[in-house]
Design a protein around this motif. Sequence first.
Motif, PDB file in Angstrom:
ATOM      1  N   SER A 229       0.831  -1.200   0.000  1.00  0.00           N
ATOM      2  CA  SER A 229       0.000   0.000   0.000  1.00  0.00           C
ATOM      3  C   SER A 229       0.865   1.249   0.000  1.00  0.00           C
ATOM      4  CB  SER A 229      -0.913   0.025   1.228  1.00  0.00           C
ATOM      5  OG  SER A 229      -0.136   0.254   2.406  1.00  0.00           O
ATOM      6  N   LEU A 243      -1.216   2.172  -8.091  1.00  0.00           N
ATOM      7  CA  LEU A 243      -2.407   1.326  -8.163  1.00  0.00           C
ATOM      8  C   LEU A 243      -2.303   0.344  -9.329  1.00  0.00           C
ATOM      9  CD1 LEU A 243      -5.996   2.540  -7.547  1.00  0.00           C
ATOM     10  CD2 LEU A 243      -5.529   1.215  -9.597  1.00  0.00           C
ATOM     11  N   ILE A 249      -4.249   2.094  -2.435  1.00  0.00           N
ATOM     12  CA  ILE A 249      -4.001   3.510  -2.202  1.00  0.00           C
ATOM     13  C   ILE A 249      -4.837   3.975  -1.013  1.00  0.00           C
ATOM     14  CG2 ILE A 249      -4.027   5.827  -3.167  1.00  0.00           C
ATOM     15  CD1 ILE A 249      -2.050   3.843  -4.497  1.00  0.00           C
ATOM     16  N   TYR A 271     -11.375   2.614 -10.104  1.00  0.00           N
ATOM     17  CA  TYR A 271     -10.272   2.548  -9.148  1.00  0.00           C
ATOM     18  C   TYR A 271     -10.672   2.325  -7.696  1.00  0.00           C
ATOM     19  CZ  TYR A 271      -7.548   4.726 -12.949  1.00  0.00           C
ATOM     20  OH  TYR A 271      -6.929   5.006 -14.139  1.00  0.00           O
ATOM     21  N   ARG A 274      -9.613  -0.358  -4.976  1.00  0.00           N
ATOM     22  CA  ARG A 274      -8.242  -0.428  -4.471  1.00  0.00           C
ATOM     23  C   ARG A 274      -7.919   0.732  -3.524  1.00  0.00           C
ATOM     24  NH1 ARG A 274      -6.134  -5.289  -5.279  1.00  0.00           N
ATOM     25  NH2 ARG A 274      -4.012  -4.436  -5.267  1.00  0.00           N
ATOM     26  N   CYS A 275      -8.957   1.419  -3.048  1.00  0.00           N
ATOM     27  CA  CYS A 275      -8.744   2.613  -2.229  1.00  0.00           C
ATOM     28  C   CYS A 275      -9.311   2.466  -0.819  1.00  0.00           C
ATOM     29  CB  CYS A 275      -9.376   3.835  -2.898  1.00  0.00           C
ATOM     30  SG  CYS A 275      -8.637   4.264  -4.484  1.00  0.00           S
TER      31      CYS A 275
END
Length: 570
Positions: A229, A243, A249, A271, A274-275
């Motif tokens: 991360s 990413l 992220i 996205y 992945r946050c």
Amino acid sequence: MSESYAGKINRKLLKKRRIINAAAGREPSDLVLKNATYVNVFSNELCHADIAVAEGLIVGMGQYSGTVEEDCTGKIVLPGFLDAHIHLESSLVSPKEFVKAVLPHGTTTVITDPHEIANVMGTDGIEYMLQATEGLPVDVRFMLPSCVPATPLDESGASLDYRAIDSFYDHPRVQGLAEMMNFVGIIAGDDQPVEKIVAAQAHHKKIDGHAPDLVGNDLNAYIAAGVYSDHECHDLNDAIAKLERGQFIMIREGTAARNLDALAPLLCDKYSERCMFCTDDKHPNDLLEKGHIDYIVKRAIGLGVDPITAVKVAARYFLLNNRGAIAPGYLGDFVIIDNFQDFNIERVFKKGELMVDHGVVKDFPAPAIDPYLTERAHSTFHVEHLTAEDFTDARPRGIIGMVNGEITTVDAGYSDRIDVEYDVLKIAVVERHKNTHHIGIGFLQGYGLKSGAVATSVSHDSHNIIVVGTSEDDCAAAANRVVELNGGIVVWDQGKPVAEVPLAIAGIMSDESLTSVNEKLEFAKAKAHELGVNPGIDPFMTLSFMALPVIPSLRITTRGVFDVTTQSYV
């Protein structure tokens, strides 16, 4: 007498049967949120049903009856919020006080990196925080500090290699290895940082990152080493590059660093999976005036982010699979709001128990802490009495030039004396852990102080005493007062402290309430500004970063003024 293995299995069997029976509707649940409109993070929509909880877990959505029933008609139920990366010590209060502050804002889980206190107390600091967070109504999970000290240039209270922290991986609330700040060492394949990654992976744990602006093959090497991360992305292109290479992220919006505006475009279908949201550092006034993760969610929605996407990102961490959703088998951690536009949090449940009702927090006990650790945490200063001579040196020293609104600095030349008229002040760092009498001396320009001195033991990351003053006498007096307090923040003028914030827990946290600490802190800020500190500067937060020798260009350590760019003393 400890419970036998067979006894544990039998107890868990009974609990599991209770969960199954409640889920099947054969017996009442412990809690049912009736007529709930809730965020379904799997189908990305608002759903409508009763939500049933038994034994602290969600057992089902549908039609249920319960021992306790709460009517949620017209409200929206969200999964509890999670802070993916924070240093609890940054709140300047004990973990219990921190929890009392964030629970009303819907936070039910935080992932903390205790590297601040570990830099002071070593492994005793990690153990202290584990004990001080046990059983709190916010689930505090840990990532073990990876860089104590932050750099070899620091003189901290301990030096932790992989062997020192290895046994902590067996603790049920330890998730992995915290932000690997030494990305230079990882890329170079240096033994110590790579050993820590190998050890974490041997325990099947994840590794968080810290690598601002890393690109190309260096970034590939860092990620290939096992770093999952990054929370240091302040630029969209930087975040997307990481990413695309598989990193998660963490979108940071804290007190010292605010990256949501730049990274909000990540909060889209392409996205957002992945946050995560994190605060990193959250100071008292920020917690009281703005809030916590709820503040980030509200701001994201205000920036045009889909509310369901914002809630999903606010509720997840990549290793915790039993929270962050309203679904069978997930923890009964709920936030009930009025609507997405106003986003007023009305009630907060933790494992099915009502903990906050319209801002009122249910009382809960402070965890028991080993007396040895309590004493140790309150006895971390080992410094001889200081005099003006300790801060006097006729040789020219480097001037650290402050940049307005930034924690970066510039090289402002040299001086051999204080010159208040030209805003050239004495700055020093006093080693306070091992009584070495190491005192790094330099000058600071741009701070603005016209009289007296300001000193603090919150000095990233080693937390030695950092002081800036208009005379050597004032520097010595302010630093001595910090020691007398067993740590804290001191504003000194006319031969006395005109404001102070005691921080007796390792010199970085207070035993007092958050509101009390905030009142003293804001008063101290006002006094510092009255003495001339630039109104655009946080007198203490800005000063605390002047001692961190990883931020360009000039910093001050216990050995003097250091040029981060050339890696040399000036």
